[in-house]
Design a protein around this motif. Structure first.
Motif, PDB file in Angstrom:
ATOM      1  N   TYR A 463     -25.010   3.131 -21.149  1.00 46.13           N
ATOM      2  CA  TYR A 463     -25.242   4.347 -20.360  1.00 46.13           C
ATOM      3  C   TYR A 463     -25.913   4.056 -19.021  1.00 46.13           C
ATOM      4  O   TYR A 463     -26.208   4.979 -18.265  1.00 46.13           O
ATOM      5  N   GLU A 466     -24.281   5.460 -15.877  1.00 50.55           N
ATOM      6  CA  GLU A 466     -24.314   6.928 -15.838  1.00 50.55           C
ATOM      7  C   GLU A 466     -25.624   7.441 -15.252  1.00 50.55           C
ATOM      8  O   GLU A 466     -25.662   8.493 -14.608  1.00 50.55           O
ATOM      9  N   CYS A 487     -29.090  13.036 -12.609  1.00 56.78           N
ATOM     10  CA  CYS A 487     -29.645  12.725 -13.932  1.00 56.78           C
ATOM     11  C   CYS A 487     -31.168  12.822 -13.990  1.00 56.78           C
ATOM     12  O   CYS A 487     -31.749  12.794 -15.079  1.00 56.78           O
TER      13      CYS A 487
END
Length: 593
Positions: A463, A466, A487
């Motif tokens: 991840y 991301e 994020c």
């Protein structure tokens, strides 16, 4: 040749350490002395402590084999320093301001005494256990030991290595070409100025303590400040980059005094008064390293860069090197500073005897320290009054993930301790990064440290892209990267004020249990990150024993303690938030005289 055990000793007067490579070429143990002593940085301590050395020899050294003890400073240098110490002391006193020369004198005295004594207890206990064995002593150049650990622990077959620290035998830098296991020093003139010492002076100017290893605080505070042109010009007038060397400019000797006069320390204000100085100094540090590295790349040796030495602990700078230089990949080991030289010295001694051997096994792993005492854990389970196993039948990872999701702060102690200054999931305090208040809570109630100190995001490797821009695998928490703006709101507890995070990449093959914990947390919350900080309080080393873990648990705001597969919490019958201490009614006898 008879089989040999190889023990490396990091023998600088600060951050001493010991590393052991067995006859099969396995790195089986590496640990800083500060952990065992629970004395931060273990100044002037001997790495082969008399008391525990017998245990280490018994546990990790192969019986029937000889022993090679390798030091991280050349023996001739230490002998020469001892002989000319009065002259060196006189020269230091004349070369630096009076406020600083005492510190350098402490270092010089410590270097001589520590290096002279190191190996004595080790030799005694080894021969006591194996009286027919032969003990051989050897030593290596300080910067070479830095480079050896950094390069041998890298994933690269080919790279250039830059070592930057306070000082070695004759320079503050060392440069090497690493190619398929072979290290060759590059012909680059010595640096007359130390970038490591420069940053230490910034630490002192900000009101922090270099002897305490508080350079971390400068990095943590820097994002809260602003670029100050006047400060930059003073600092830039002290140091320059010439080819790959750091060289002296006109104000090198007096830049600290110039800063003190322009920005005098105000005792009635907190450290944030120096945020602009920290920010500007960090900006210049990044600039100098990038300029040096760019010049190093021009030699056309490799697109891979390896960093060794204490300056390699500057995670802010490390995270910018791929973008700021032509290098495509960067490696920094888990212990780039002087404690890592224990592994470097042991590795050099091993390859000197076994030049055709393949890579030393486990040298990339940071999980090389002491294990958890089963006896101590058994006594804890038997005699403590804590509540135990509040997991309702869940496995340890799901139960811990559930407590994290409920907002609890947990001490997490698993397997072998990490080597180096960072907790990487085996001696960690962990929490839920979704809580925007968690940083303030941990700093004030658990770590007891300044409010500007950030916490690390431990993220599942898959991840990483991301959550981070220009994601780079960061196994040892060795670099800070920029969170993607979209994020940041998901994990505000681990996003620093400048939008960065000093992340730890978590891969199953490196730490299966920690990976399973984060995977369980991800399944519960949809977030593949947990907050990670070292299991200690400010001013203390990371915990070493079960007893250390329990003491920290009982004297801080931790909500639970997880040791191996045991979950420990305070009993429901005890109000831990308001514990009354009842004075004793026992009257002590009166002293009549």
């Amino acid at each position: 040749m008879k089989k040999r055990n190889y023990i490396g000793l990091a023998t600088t007067c600060h951050d001493p350490a010991i590393a052991i490579i067995n006859t099969a070429g396995e790195l089986v143990f590496a640990e800083a002395t500060e952990r065992y002593l629970q004395n931060k940085r273990a100044w002037n301590a001997i790495p082969d402590d008399v008391i525990r050395m017998e245990k280490l020899v018994k546990e990790y050294c192969d019986p029937g084999a000889d022993l090679v003890i390798a030091n991280s400073w050349q023996r001739q240098f230490i002998r020469g320093s001892k002989i000319v110490y009065p002259l060196l002391r006189w020269g230091i006193k004349r070369a630096v301001p009076a406020a600083d020369w005492y510190a350098m004198d402490i270092v010089l005295r410590g270097m001589i005494s520590t290096s002279h004594t190191a190996g004595t207890a080790l030799t005694h206990h080894f021969l006591k256990r194996f009286p027919e064995a032969v003990v051989k002593r050897t030593s290596f150049n300080h910067h070479l030991t830095h480079a050896a650990y950094a390069c041998y622990s890298s994933p690269f077959e080919d790279a250039v290595c830059a070592v930057m620290d306070s000082y070695g035998e004759d320079s503050s830098t060392g440069f090497f070409h690493y190619h398929k296991g072979t290290l060759k020093q590059l012909s680059i003139k010595r640096s007359t100025v130390s970038l490591g010492h420069f940053y230490s002076m910034i630490c002192e100017l900000c009101g922090f303590g270099t002897f305490k290893g508080e350079e971390w605080k400068v990095m943590g505070m820097a994002p809260y400040g602003q670029y100050d042109k006047a400060i930059y010009e003073i600092l830039r007038s002290a140091i320059a980059v010439t080819d790959c060397r750091f060289t002296q400019r006109p104000n090198h000797v007096k830049f600290a005094q110039m800063i003190r006069e322009a920005y005098p320390l105000q005792a009635d204000k907190d450290a944030m008064q120096y945020a602009d100085l920290a920010h500007t100094a960090q900006f210049l540090f990044n600039e100098l390293v990038a300029e040096m590295a760019t010049n190093l790349h021009k030699r056309g040796l490799s697109d891979n860069l390896i960093i060794g030495g204490g300056c390699g602990l500057n995670s802010v700078c490390n995270g910018k090197l791929v973008d700021a230089t032509p290098f495509k990949r960067v490696h920094v080991p888990c212990a780039p500073a002087d404690d890592g030289n224990a592994v470097g010295a042991a590795a050099l001694a091993y390859y000197k005897d076994n030049p055709a051997s393949s890579k030393i096994r486990h040298i990339r792993s940071p999980y090389l320290g002491s294990t958890i005492s089963k006896d101590a854990l058994g006594r804890l389970k038997r005699f403590s009054k804590f509540a135990k196993d509040p997991s309702s039948g869940e496995d340890i990872f799901t139960a811990t993930a559930r407590m994290l999701a409920e907002g609890k702060i947990i001490g997490w102690m698993q397997g072998k301790a990490e080597f180096g200054p960072r907790a990487l999931g085996n001696r960690s305090i962990i929490a839920d990064p979704r809580n925007p208040e968690i940083k303030d809570i941990i700093n004030s109630k658990v770590k007891f440290r300044e409010e500007f100190r950030p916490f690390a995001p431990s993220i599942l490797d898959e991840y990483g892209p991301e959550y981070f821009e220009n994601y780079q695998e960061t196994l040892y928490m060795e670099r800070a990267l920029v969170f993607r703006p979209e994020c940041r709101h998901k994990v505000p507890g681990v996003v620093h004020v400048d939008g960065t995070g000093r992340l730890q990449t978590v891969k199953k093959e490196f730490n299966e249990r920690y990976h399973r914990l984060i995977t369980a947390f991800h399944a519960l919350t949809g977030v593949p990150i947990i907050l990670n900080t070292s299991f200690n309080v400010m001013g203390k080393p990371i915990i070493h024993t079960v007893e250390d873990a329990v003491a920290t648990f009982c004297t801080t705001g931790l909500d639970a303690l997880v040791i191996d597969d045991e979950i420990i919490t305070f009993s429901d019958q005890v109000d831990n938030t308001a514990l009354d201490i009842v004075p004793s009614t026992f009257a002590a006898p009166v002293d009549d005289y």
